[in-house]
Design a protein around this motif. Structure first.
Motif, PDB file in Angstrom:
ATOM      1  N   ASN A  47       2.197  20.321 -12.166  1.00 16.33           N
ATOM      2  CA  ASN A  47       3.357  19.475 -12.966  1.00 16.33           C
ATOM      3  C   ASN A  47       4.599  20.186 -12.268  1.00 16.33           C
ATOM      4  OD1 ASN A  47       2.025  16.980 -13.845  1.00 16.33           O
ATOM      5  ND2 ASN A  47       1.286  18.320 -15.660  1.00 16.33           N
ATOM      6  N   ALA A 154       2.505   9.029 -10.343  1.00 19.51           N
ATOM      7  CA  ALA A 154       2.014   9.171 -11.475  1.00 19.51           C
ATOM      8  C   ALA A 154       1.958  10.826 -12.204  1.00 19.51           C
ATOM      9  CB  ALA A 154       0.662   8.635 -11.971  1.00 19.51           C
ATOM     10  N   THR A 155       2.359  11.128 -13.325  1.00 20.65           N
ATOM     11  CA  THR A 155       2.264  12.399 -13.785  1.00 20.65           C
ATOM     12  C   THR A 155       1.108  12.701 -14.671  1.00 20.65           C
ATOM     13  OG1 THR A 155       4.767  12.808 -13.543  1.00 20.65           O
ATOM     14  CG2 THR A 155       3.722  14.207 -14.926  1.00 20.65           C
ATOM     15  N   ARG A 157      -1.276  14.618 -17.406  1.00 19.85           N
ATOM     16  CA  ARG A 157      -1.334  15.791 -18.292  1.00 19.85           C
ATOM     17  C   ARG A 157      -2.526  15.580 -19.211  1.00 19.85           C
ATOM     18  NH1 ARG A 157       3.788  18.205 -18.235  1.00 19.85           N
ATOM     19  NH2 ARG A 157       5.347  16.987 -17.567  1.00 19.85           N
ATOM     20  N   GLU A 170      -3.845  11.762 -19.820  1.00 22.35           N
ATOM     21  CA  GLU A 170      -2.538  11.161 -20.065  1.00 22.35           C
ATOM     22  C   GLU A 170      -1.858  11.029 -18.896  1.00 22.35           C
ATOM     23  OE1 GLU A 170       0.476  11.336 -23.431  1.00 22.35           O
ATOM     24  OE2 GLU A 170       1.353  12.272 -21.751  1.00 22.35           O
ATOM     25  N   ARG A 172       1.682   9.403 -17.160  1.00 23.71           N
ATOM     26  CA  ARG A 172       3.019   8.603 -17.438  1.00 23.71           C
ATOM     27  C   ARG A 172       3.319   8.359 -15.907  1.00 23.71           C
ATOM     28  NH1 ARG A 172       5.724   9.601 -22.021  1.00 23.71           N
ATOM     29  NH2 ARG A 172       4.297  10.682 -23.588  1.00 23.71           N
ATOM     30  N   TYR A 173       4.040   7.180 -15.927  1.00 27.21           N
ATOM     31  CA  TYR A 173       4.310   6.274 -14.614  1.00 27.21           C
ATOM     32  C   TYR A 173       5.238   5.315 -14.554  1.00 27.21           C
ATOM     33  CZ  TYR A 173       0.614   3.174 -15.711  1.00 27.21           C
ATOM     34  OH  TYR A 173      -0.294   2.253 -16.391  1.00 27.21           O
ATOM     35  N   GLU A 174       5.985   4.664 -13.797  1.00 29.88           N
ATOM     36  CA  GLU A 174       6.729   3.785 -13.871  1.00 29.88           C
ATOM     37  C   GLU A 174       6.267   2.671 -12.698  1.00 29.88           C
ATOM     38  OE1 GLU A 174      11.361   2.557 -12.611  1.00 29.88           O
ATOM     39  OE2 GLU A 174      10.913   4.411 -12.521  1.00 29.88           O
ATOM     40  N   SER A 204      -2.896   2.260 -23.961  1.00 26.42           N
ATOM     41  CA  SER A 204      -1.640   2.245 -23.167  1.00 26.42           C
ATOM     42  C   SER A 204      -0.586   1.609 -23.926  1.00 26.42           C
ATOM     43  CB  SER A 204      -1.739   0.741 -22.176  1.00 26.42           C
ATOM     44  OG  SER A 204      -0.443   0.853 -21.431  1.00 26.42           O
ATOM     45  N   THR A 205       0.586   2.413 -23.804  1.00 26.33           N
ATOM     46  CA  THR A 205       1.968   1.911 -24.657  1.00 26.33           C
ATOM     47  C   THR A 205       2.391   0.484 -24.373  1.00 26.33           C
ATOM     48  OG1 THR A 205       3.330   2.898 -22.805  1.00 26.33           O
ATOM     49  CG2 THR A 205       2.512   4.285 -24.612  1.00 26.33           C
TER      50      THR A 205
END
Length: 211
Positions: A47, A154-155, A157, A170, A172-174, A204-205
């Motif tokens: 990262n 995508a990041t 972690r 985990e 995180r992405y757009e 998922s959020t």
């Protein structure tokens, strides 16, 4: 990538690679071991702006190209001729297809990679892929690094958890048009032989379709 040419036979008995890596962008890097005409690979996530400790077992290495029938299931380290660390996005870029690069969210441009304290030892590591009670665990998360390939920006972690010994991932992405978001875990050939189903816990959020 950066490469080290290994003297003949110098890596005989090698079982573990250890080093630290730093990159100025979040990406998937890979340790590559050249043995004859076959390149063996172990991917890992770094990262942006943080040193990542990396521990890779020889048993974590997988052939970069599809294995042929009769090919060895693990690398013969006594025949290794080179070690490299490279950016997986660049490897994909070598395909020479701009459409694939855009689809996977690979943005060309200047990059910076640092390596520190690179060592090879005969010490064995706990298995990253294990079998217990008839179940294959594709990732035990026992390594300090995440052995996944992240695509589409995508990041990845480690999963924040308040439960002792709970380990996970985990991402995180757009979501954007015309881009694939994926995170992949390569597994050794034949590891899933005889298995009847795949099982994972996913949250998922926001509502999403997962493939």
């Amino acid at each position: 990538m950066v490469s080290f040419q290994a003297p003949a036979g110098s890596l005989a008995g090698a079982k573990t690679f250890r080093f630290s890596a730093f990159a100025d962008n979040s990406t998937t890097l890979a340790l590559l071991v050249q043995i004859g005409s076959v390149t063996w690979m172990a991917p890992f996530v770094v990262n942006k702006g943080a040193w990542q400790k990396v521990e890779i077992s020889v048993d974590d290495l997988l052939p970069l190209a599809p294995a042929q029938d009769g090919a060895p299931l693990r690398p013969a380290m006594e025949q290794a001729t080179a070690l490299s660390v490279g950016d997986a996005a660049v490897l994909i870029g070598l395909l020479g297809n701009d459409d694939i690069a855009r689809l996977l969210g690979i943005v060309p441009g200047p990059r910076m990679l640092r390596l520190d304290s690179f060592s090879v030892s005969t010490e064995a590591l706990p298995g990253a892929y294990t079998a217990r009670d008839g179940t294959i665990y594709a990732d035990t998360f026992v390594r300090p690094q995440l052995g996944w390939i992240a695509l589409g920006g995508a990041t990845l972690r480690r999963l924040p958890s308040r439960v002792p010994d709970e380990r996970g991932l985990e991402a995180r992405y757009e979501q954007t048009a015309q881009r694939i978001i994926a995170f992949m875990r390569p597994i050794p050939r034949g590891k899933l032989k005889g298995m009847g189903r795949l099982e994972a816990g996913i949250a998922s959020t926001k509502g999403a379709q997962i493939v």
